[in-house]
Design an enzyme around this catalytic site. Structure first.
Site, PDB file in Angstrom:
ATOM      1  CG  ASN A  16       4.854 -12.530   0.519  1.00 39.13           C
ATOM      2  OD1 ASN A  16       4.176 -11.803   1.533  1.00 39.13           O
ATOM      3  ND2 ASN A  16       5.819 -11.474   0.015  1.00 39.13           N
TER       4      ASN A  16
ATOM      5  CB  CYS B  58      -3.322  -5.997   5.508  1.00 42.35           C
ATOM      6  SG  CYS B  58      -2.692  -4.720   5.736  1.00 42.35           S
TER       7      CYS B  58
ATOM      8  CG  ASP C 212      12.044 -11.173   5.377  1.00 40.40           C
ATOM      9  OD1 ASP C 212      11.275 -10.117   5.162  1.00 40.40           O
ATOM     10  OD2 ASP C 212      12.352 -11.445   6.584  1.00 40.40           O
TER      11      ASP C 212
ATOM     12  CE  LYS D  39       0.467 -10.766   0.380  1.00 47.05           C
ATOM     13  NZ  LYS D  39       0.440  -9.714   1.621  1.00 47.05           N
TER      14      LYS D  39
ATOM     15  N   GLY E 284       7.721  -8.305  -2.553  1.00 48.75           N
ATOM     16  CA  GLY E 284       7.172  -6.953  -2.268  1.00 48.75           C
ATOM     17  C   GLY E 284       8.266  -5.875  -1.969  1.00 48.75           C
ATOM     18  NE  ARG E 285       9.069  -5.585   3.539  1.00 46.02           N
ATOM     19  CZ  ARG E 285       9.214  -6.277   4.797  1.00 46.02           C
ATOM     20  NH1 ARG E 285       9.468  -5.366   5.608  1.00 46.02           N
ATOM     21  NH2 ARG E 285       9.225  -7.621   4.876  1.00 46.02           N
TER      22      ARG E 285
ATOM     23  CB  ALA F  14      -0.880  -0.066   1.009  1.00 50.75           C
TER      24      ALA F  14
HETATM   25  C1  LIG Z   1       4.562  -0.705   3.163  1.00 52.39           C
HETATM   26  C2  LIG Z   1       4.045  -1.941   2.948  1.00 52.39           C
HETATM   27  C3  LIG Z   1       2.557  -2.043   2.479  1.00 52.39           C
HETATM   28  C4  LIG Z   1       1.869  -3.230   2.252  1.00 52.39           C
HETATM   29  N1  LIG Z   1       0.628  -3.297   1.679  1.00 52.39           N
HETATM   30  C5  LIG Z   1      -0.038  -4.453   1.598  1.00 52.39           C
HETATM   31  C6  LIG Z   1      -1.300  -4.340   1.236  1.00 52.39           C
HETATM   32  O1  LIG Z   1      -1.833  -3.219   0.501  1.00 52.39           O
HETATM   33  N2  LIG Z   1      -1.773  -5.581   0.948  1.00 52.39           N
HETATM   34  C7  LIG Z   1      -1.336  -6.788   1.237  1.00 52.39           C
HETATM   35  O2  LIG Z   1      -1.760  -7.908   1.262  1.00 52.39           O
HETATM   36  N3  LIG Z   1      -0.277  -6.649   1.894  1.00 52.39           N
HETATM   37  C8  LIG Z   1       0.550  -5.854   2.137  1.00 52.39           C
HETATM   38  N4  LIG Z   1       1.790  -5.448   2.557  1.00 52.39           N
HETATM   39  C9  LIG Z   1       2.452  -6.998   2.999  1.00 52.39           C
HETATM   40  C10 LIG Z   1       3.246  -7.490   1.662  1.00 52.39           C
HETATM   41  O3  LIG Z   1       2.492  -7.491   0.693  1.00 52.39           O
HETATM   42  C11 LIG Z   1       4.290  -8.553   1.860  1.00 52.39           C
HETATM   43  O4  LIG Z   1       3.131  -9.710   2.377  1.00 52.39           O
HETATM   44  C12 LIG Z   1       4.913  -8.410   3.125  1.00 52.39           C
HETATM   45  O5  LIG Z   1       5.820  -7.222   3.015  1.00 52.39           O
HETATM   46  C13 LIG Z   1       6.307  -9.392   3.039  1.00 52.39           C
HETATM   47  O6  LIG Z   1       6.830  -9.463   1.692  1.00 52.39           O
HETATM   48  P1  LIG Z   1       8.047  -8.741   1.513  1.00 52.39           P
HETATM   49  O7  LIG Z   1       9.310  -8.924   2.497  1.00 52.39           O
HETATM   50  O8  LIG Z   1       8.550  -9.399   0.129  1.00 52.39           O
HETATM   51  O9  LIG Z   1       7.886  -7.232   1.368  1.00 52.39           O
HETATM   52  C14 LIG Z   1       2.545  -4.538   2.791  1.00 52.39           C
HETATM   53  C15 LIG Z   1       3.840  -4.537   3.245  1.00 52.39           C
HETATM   54  C16 LIG Z   1       4.624  -3.369   3.324  1.00 52.39           C
HETATM   55  C17 LIG Z   1       5.819  -3.160   3.880  1.00 52.39           C
END
Ligand SMILES: Cc1cc2nc3c(=O)[nH]c(=O)nc-3n(C[C@H](O)[C@H](O)[C@H](O)COP(=O)(O)O)c2cc1C
Length: 368
Positions: free
Chosen positions: A202, A101, A204, A140, A226-227, A18
């Site tokens: 999913n 979330c 990290d 998710k 994601g990140r 988001a």
């Molecule tokens: C800033 C931020 C915003 C996120 N927004 C959403 C979102 O809108 N919907 C969702 O399902 N997960 C959201 N997440 C979770 C990510 O989709 C993901 O599951 C989580 O960050 C772990 O994956 P990553 O380590 O690859 O980022 C968000 C995470 C972060 C850090």
């Protein structure tokens, strides 16, 4: 790989973030290459039906931004169903339901993790969506509330039974928030919990090695990033190369990082206008700069820019300042190179668990 009727070019996904996974970033990731499906930020189903301006902006797309999934949240079955139908009618490729979330605002209205506490209600809501559209409906979620309540395998199975086309599983519990280690064994249990549908792991994934390890150790059909994509939009293509050949492509040079950074800014300006685009970019640029080497000078200034000209000036000054850290070939001197990135589940020492505890909402938590 396939998700329901949707054929994808790769088994790599852009996770919804988001505030970040807007059209400009999705276009950047697609241009760099390797991603199979990109998801929008989460969108409130009711706001979408009410044609709320912000919600409509969140699903803004164009031909090059395809295939695209929209992530919905909400707890009113009719609204979720009608929003899915609307999205199908405007050509969206698939709809993802947010079930994990931990942001308070989402939990309060019954979406997000609270959904996992009410299996029957959730199955009915999802079933209503699946039956109303032909495009795939995916879900998710996190592993569960806490280590004693790893509910995701049961929920995934129940959702498969009502027709969900794929499960995205963030390998952490809600209690973990974003801290601690991603639990590969927990993801594996979800993979084993479903009968046929793909499970996408999913959490990290910040290097191609981490993507491969998650695929290998969990048996998941794909991974969602994601990140990691923000630090490194090249991660998708590099992961495909690494999985195919076992060889790790070289890290993109500074010049290529800057090229993509500028492209991202130009798209932000094109899509949000110069003032808003630049302001939004203030929080984006520091993600890119994490791999620049010494960067204090850049990060301090970039959060003040309001125009493209100002941004280019900051970048130009920074590039000159950065010269002092380079060798004669223009590479960062070894002592200034950023340390290699290592995913939580690939570290020798357990990741810190001291991050703030995210309180769980009151209610039917105990019974699920
Ligand atoms: C800033 C931020 C915003 C996120 N927004 C959403 C979102 O809108 N919907 C969702 O399902 N997960 C959201 N997440 C979770 C990510 O989709 C993901 O599951 C989580 O960050 C772990 O994956 P990553 O380590 O690859 O980022 C968000 C995470 C972060 C850090």
């Amino acid at each position: 790989m396939r998700i329901g009727s949707l054929q994808l070019k790769s088994n790599l996904f852009l996770s919804p973030l988001a505030g970040y996974t807007n059209l400009p970033f999705r276009l950047v990731v697609r241009e760099v290459g390797g991603v199979g499906l990109c998801t929008t930020d989460l969108v409130n189903a009711r706001s979408l039906l009410e044609k709320n301006k912000k919600a409509i902006k969140l699903i803004e797309t164009r031909a090059e931004d395809s295939p695209m999934a929209v992530q919905l949240f909400g707890s009113v079955p009719e609204e979720m169903r009608d929003a899915a139908m609307y999205l199908e009618s405007i050509g969206v490729a698939s709809v993802d339901i947010n079930m994990g979330c931990p942001v308070r605002k989402v939990c309060k209205v019954g979406g997000g993790s609270a959904m996992m506490t009410e299996l029957d209600k959730t199955s009915a809501l999802v079933s209503g969506m699946v039956n109303a559209v032909k495009i795939p409906i995916t879900a998710k979620m996190r592993l569960g509330w806490d280590d004693d309540n790893l509910t995701a395998p049961d929920l995934a199975r129940a959702l498969e039974d009502v027709g969900v086309a794929a499960i995205f599983i963030h390998g952490r519990t809600r209690q973990q928030g974003f801290g601690g280690t991603v639990n590969l064994a927990g993801i594996r249990k979800v993979v084993e919990g479903v009968k046929h549908i793909p499970v996408i792991g999913n959490g990290d994934i910040i290097t191609p090695q981490a993507a491969k390890m998650m695929l290998d150790e969990t048996g998941c059909a794909g991974v969602s990033i994601g990140r990691g994509a923000f630090y490194n939009p090249w991660i998708f293509q590099h992961t495909l190369d690494f999985v195919a050949t076992g060889a790790l492509p070289p890290e993109p040079p500074f010049s290529e990082r800057v090229r993509v950074l500028c492209r991202h800014l130009d798209l932000m300006i094109e899509i949000f206008g110069e003032d808003l685009g630049c302001k939004m970019f203030r929080k984006v640029a520091p993600w890119y700069s994490k791999r620049f080497g010494p960067v204090h000078q850049f990060n301090k200034k970039v959060v003040q820019v309001s125009t493209r000209v100002q941004f280019m000036e900051v970048l130009d000054n920074y590039t000159k300042w950065r010269q002092q850290f380079l060798d004669e070939r223009g590479e960062l001197l070894p002592r200034f190179q950023p340390p290699p990135m290592v995913a939580s589940f690939m570290r020798d020492e357990p990741a810190s668990t001291t991050r703030e505890h995210i309180p769980v909402p009151k209610g039917p938590v105990e019974v699920w």
